[in-house]
Design a protein around this motif. Structure first.
Motif, PDB file in Angstrom:
ATOM      1  N   VAL A 163       0.862  -1.236   0.015  1.00 39.96           N
ATOM      2  CA  VAL A 163       0.115  -0.065   0.102  1.00 39.96           C
ATOM      3  C   VAL A 163       0.957   1.050   0.048  1.00 39.96           C
ATOM      4  O   VAL A 163       0.423   2.210  -0.750  1.00 39.96           O
ATOM      5  N   GLU A 166       1.468   2.321  -3.407  1.00 42.74           N
ATOM      6  CA  GLU A 166       0.272   3.073  -4.098  1.00 42.74           C
ATOM      7  C   GLU A 166       0.211   4.570  -3.415  1.00 42.74           C
ATOM      8  O   GLU A 166       0.057   5.346  -4.171  1.00 42.74           O
ATOM      9  N   GLY A 185       0.288  -0.135   6.112  1.00 40.88           N
ATOM     10  CA  GLY A 185       0.444  -0.150   4.882  1.00 40.88           C
ATOM     11  C   GLY A 185       1.880  -0.613   4.295  1.00 40.88           C
ATOM     12  O   GLY A 185       2.012  -1.288   3.241  1.00 40.88           O
ATOM     13  N   THR A 190      -1.350  -3.826  -2.049  1.00 39.39           N
ATOM     14  CA  THR A 190      -2.455  -2.885  -2.582  1.00 39.39           C
ATOM     15  C   THR A 190      -3.277  -3.612  -3.398  1.00 39.39           C
ATOM     16  O   THR A 190      -3.298  -4.819  -3.469  1.00 39.39           O
ATOM     17  N   ALA A 194      -5.130   2.210  -2.113  1.00 41.28           N
ATOM     18  CA  ALA A 194      -4.836   3.232  -0.910  1.00 41.28           C
ATOM     19  C   ALA A 194      -5.840   3.931  -0.422  1.00 41.28           C
ATOM     20  O   ALA A 194      -5.938   5.145  -0.166  1.00 41.28           O
ATOM     21  N   CYS A 203      -4.156   2.512   7.274  1.00 40.14           N
ATOM     22  CA  CYS A 203      -4.468   1.373   6.515  1.00 40.14           C
ATOM     23  C   CYS A 203      -4.522   0.084   7.716  1.00 40.14           C
ATOM     24  O   CYS A 203      -3.835  -0.091   8.525  1.00 40.14           O
TER      25      CYS A 203
END
Length: 259
Positions: A163, A166, A185, A190, A194, A203
């Motif tokens: 993530v 992203e 993240g 991902t 995100a 996240c």
């Protein structure tokens, strides 16, 4: 004949099936290209028909589930698991880390009538899976992309970037660095675009573990942000607690021994 597809539900919340229904007009266009022979939430009921692609939502939580998934596998050319429950057991897989019988006795007056296994396990634990689509829930882009590829006779490329990558592509401000939020993240794949960091939230790992994880480093950072060990463990042992990388990290963070 048009390609035939089916959407099957096992132990789950139905959220990933909504990835199909939320397609709206695109779903109607899809219905012109393929025959949707089984999709209980949308209407068609023919669970034992042979199909080219079977999408499966949910985990194996009962003896009946176990029997049925074997029939689904035998009746499909491609079997695709969609969502955290099907790929990693889901939130309900937490019962595999506790005394399931004690839970039943605490909740139900007559637990002997409950037909439930002691564990909630991903589909791949029981039958061959051709493709896993991670997420809680998955999204329409994933589903359509996978279906297009499979109907062309190939597997789509897996999204295994983190993530964090992203976020960089979208020029998001890092919520961990800038706001001190306990973001997952750095270890989560991902696929969501995100979404949470794009709205200034951390996240929480709903797309499961990415490749080449350094969970010990992340756990150290999370403790540095003020989380106690039990809170760090819960960040891993949540939606995708049945994913081996997250379960191992959660047990290590809590100070327990690895299974």
């Amino acid at each position: 004949m048009k390609p035939r597809i089916a959407v099957h539900k096992f132990s789950s919340c139905d959220g990933c099936q909504l990835a199909f229904l939320n397609l709206g007009e695109t779903l109607l266009e899809l219905a012109q290209l393929v025959d949707i022979v089984h999709f209980a939430e949308a209407g068609p009921l023919a669970g034992d028909e042979h199909v080219d692609v079977a999408f499966v939502e949910g985990s194996i939580g009962t003896a009946h589930d176990l029997e049925r998934i074997r029939r689904v596998r035998a009746g499909a050319t491609w079997l695709v698991t969609i969502g955290a429950c099907a790929t990693a057991g889901g939130v309900q897989a937490l019962r595999g880390m506790a005394d399931a019988k004690a839970w039943l006795k605490a909740v139900y007056a007559s637990p002997e009538y409950i037909d439930s296994l002691a564990t909630s396990t991903p589909i791949a634990r029981h039958v061959q899976v051709d493709l896993e689509l991670w997420g809680c829930p998955v999204n329409g882009r994933q589903v359509l992309g996978a279906l297009r590829a499979l109907l062309s006779g190939v597997l789509p490329p897996e999204e295994e970037d983190k993530v964090c990558l992203e976020c960089k592509r979208r020029q998001n401000v890092c919520v961990m660095v800038a706001k001190g939020m306990p973001c997952m993240g750095p270890v989560t794949r991902t696929g969501c675009g995100a979404l949470c960091p794009s709205f200034g939230r951390d996240c929480y790992g709903c797309y499961g573990p990415a490749e080449n994880l350094n969970t010990r480093s992340l756990s150290h950072w999370l403790e540095g942000l003020g989380l106690v060990r039990e809170e760090v463990a819960r960040r891993y042992l949540f939606i995708n607690n049945g994913a081996p990388a997250f379960r191992k990290a959660g047990i290590e963070a809590s100070g327990g021994e690895n299974e």
